[in-house]
Design a protein around this motif. Structure first.
Motif, PDB file in Angstrom:
ATOM      1  N   ARG A 163       0.878  -1.397   0.001  1.00 63.89           N
ATOM      2  CA  ARG A 163      -0.160  -0.097   0.201  1.00 63.89           C
ATOM      3  C   ARG A 163       0.879   1.313  -0.120  1.00 63.89           C
ATOM      4  O   ARG A 163       0.460   2.168  -0.767  1.00 63.89           O
ATOM      5  N   THR A 164       1.964   1.022   0.828  1.00 62.44           N
ATOM      6  CA  THR A 164       2.737   2.261   1.010  1.00 62.44           C
ATOM      7  C   THR A 164       3.520   2.601  -0.514  1.00 62.44           C
ATOM      8  O   THR A 164       3.646   3.589  -0.917  1.00 62.44           O
ATOM      9  N   CYS A 165       3.905   1.497  -1.256  1.00 61.79           N
ATOM     10  CA  CYS A 165       4.725   1.814  -2.559  1.00 61.79           C
ATOM     11  C   CYS A 165       3.283   2.130  -3.350  1.00 61.79           C
ATOM     12  O   CYS A 165       3.830   3.229  -4.167  1.00 61.79           O
ATOM     13  N   LEU A 166       2.474   1.654  -3.501  1.00 60.32           N
ATOM     14  CA  LEU A 166       1.489   2.102  -4.339  1.00 60.32           C
ATOM     15  C   LEU A 166       0.938   3.677  -4.000  1.00 60.32           C
ATOM     16  O   LEU A 166       0.817   4.413  -4.977  1.00 60.32           O
ATOM     17  N   ARG A 167       0.890   4.142  -2.960  1.00 54.41           N
ATOM     18  CA  ARG A 167       0.570   5.374  -2.499  1.00 54.41           C
ATOM     19  C   ARG A 167       1.276   6.357  -3.149  1.00 54.41           C
ATOM     20  O   ARG A 167       1.235   7.202  -3.582  1.00 54.41           O
ATOM     21  N   TRP A 168       2.899   6.043  -2.882  1.00 53.45           N
ATOM     22  CA  TRP A 168       3.871   6.923  -3.255  1.00 53.45           C
ATOM     23  C   TRP A 168       4.125   6.750  -4.812  1.00 53.45           C
ATOM     24  O   TRP A 168       4.239   8.012  -5.351  1.00 53.45           O
ATOM     25  N   VAL A 169       3.894   6.020  -5.558  1.00 50.37           N
ATOM     26  CA  VAL A 169       3.950   5.969  -6.985  1.00 50.37           C
ATOM     27  C   VAL A 169       2.840   6.687  -7.634  1.00 50.37           C
ATOM     28  O   VAL A 169       2.965   7.576  -8.381  1.00 50.37           O
ATOM     29  N   ARG A 170       1.485   6.728  -6.979  1.00 50.98           N
ATOM     30  CA  ARG A 170       0.453   7.200  -7.465  1.00 50.98           C
ATOM     31  C   ARG A 170       0.560   8.880  -7.069  1.00 50.98           C
ATOM     32  O   ARG A 170       0.363   9.688  -8.033  1.00 50.98           O
ATOM     33  N   ALA A 171       1.168   8.971  -5.726  1.00 52.18           N
ATOM     34  CA  ALA A 171       1.261  10.582  -5.624  1.00 52.18           C
ATOM     35  C   ALA A 171       2.381  11.206  -6.599  1.00 52.18           C
ATOM     36  O   ALA A 171       2.168  12.424  -6.798  1.00 52.18           O
ATOM     37  N   GLU A 172       3.206  10.575  -6.982  1.00 51.19           N
ATOM     38  CA  GLU A 172       4.391  11.018  -7.871  1.00 51.19           C
ATOM     39  C   GLU A 172       3.930  11.227  -9.380  1.00 51.19           C
ATOM     40  O   GLU A 172       4.608  11.464 -10.311  1.00 51.19           O
ATOM     41  N   GLY A 173       2.434  10.800  -9.581  1.00 52.25           N
ATOM     42  CA  GLY A 173       1.845  11.003 -10.755  1.00 52.25           C
ATOM     43  C   GLY A 173       2.167   9.997 -11.883  1.00 52.25           C
ATOM     44  O   GLY A 173       1.857  10.066 -13.180  1.00 52.25           O
ATOM     45  N   TYR A 174       2.808   8.697 -11.499  1.00 49.09           N
ATOM     46  CA  TYR A 174       2.968   7.544 -12.527  1.00 49.09           C
ATOM     47  C   TYR A 174       1.508   7.046 -12.823  1.00 49.09           C
ATOM     48  O   TYR A 174       0.658   6.812 -11.847  1.00 49.09           O
ATOM     49  N   PRO A 175       1.492   6.460 -14.048  1.00 46.81           N
ATOM     50  CA  PRO A 175       0.077   5.992 -14.578  1.00 46.81           C
ATOM     51  C   PRO A 175      -0.120   4.634 -13.801  1.00 46.81           C
ATOM     52  O   PRO A 175      -1.253   3.951 -13.930  1.00 46.81           O
ATOM     53  N   GLY A 176       0.915   4.085 -13.344  1.00 47.65           N
ATOM     54  CA  GLY A 176       0.757   2.372 -12.988  1.00 47.65           C
ATOM     55  C   GLY A 176       2.189   2.049 -12.510  1.00 47.65           C
ATOM     56  O   GLY A 176       3.167   2.812 -12.254  1.00 47.65           O
TER      57      GLY A 176
END
Ligand SMILES: CC(C)(COP(=O)(O)OP(=O)(O)OC[C@H]1O[C@@H](n2cnc3c(N)ncnc32)[C@H](O)[C@@H]1OP(=O)(O)O)[C@@H](O)C(=O)NCCC(=O)NCCS
Length: 181
Positions: A121-134
């Protein structure tokens, strides 16, 4: 099995040795049954030493997250913020910009306790917050437990790749998660 509260945060240079210990203890669990101890040892020495973790932690294209329970590191994840090197993987992944969940490893005594879910969850939150599409990852075809874990978090198989461990070639599924708007 432990059910201690888990804290996930960004690892620092001072964590290199502890991360290397967790990596050496957990990497064999991700390998297929025919992986030899020698080949696993080559990979652990070449790729998962504390010196290599020092490099990863200093690399602006990598993010290393650690999961702590009772003040011990019990798992870690590593994101690599660049396009896949293999053109076939890049085509299958089709993420622009791309980010790879390159490592997701939890000590066996903490499997099934929520540590892995907290890390993911922390990985996905970070990736999403940085604007990556997936985000994409590679997982050995025989590693069914990890595949189920990734599927539960929304990843699906989009391709295949090979992965060198020592002198052996391993066969991976390539999985990808695309964030919904
Ligand atoms: C992959 C990993 C992070 C997943 O975390 P976990 O805490 O074990 O995850 P879970 O307990 O939620 O198990 C995931 C799923 O596999 C299932 N499972 C458990 N043992 C299994 C086994 N031996 N074979 C197949 N599935 C298994 C679980 O029931 C669960 O299924 P569900 O999602 O349908 O409920 C963790 O197992 C791990 O660190 N493994 C060793 C390193 C590794 O393989 N890393 C991945 C490298 S790509």
């Amino acid at each position: 099995m432990s059910n201690l509260p888990v804290i996930v945060d960004r690892a620092g240079l001072w964590d290199a040795e502890a991360l290397s210990d967790v990596a050496a203890a957990t990497f064999p669990l991700a390998c297929p049954a025919d992986a030899t101890p020698d080949d696993i040892q080559i990979f652990v020495s070449d790729v998962l030493s504390s010196e290599r973790f020092g490099e990863y932690l200093n690399d602006p294209e990598r993010v290393v997250l650690k999961a702590r329970a009772d003040d011990e590191i019990v798992g870690y994840a590593m994101l690599v913020l660049r396009d896949p090197q293999d053109p076939a993987v890049a085509e299958a992944v089709d993420l622009h910009p791309a980010v790879e969940l390159s490592k997701m490893y939890v000590l066996p005594g903490h499997h099934g306790t929520g540590v892995s879910t907290a890390l993911m969850r922390t990985c996905l939150r970070w990736v999403r917050a940085e604007g990556y599409p997936g985000v994409w990852l590679g997982v050995n075809r025989e590693n069914l437990r990890a595949q189920r874990f990734y599927t539960r978090h929304g990843f699906e198989v989009v391709g295949a790749r090979t992965f060198v461990v020592g002198r052996q070639l391993h066969h991976d599924h390539v999985m990808r998660l695309i964030f919904r708007p």
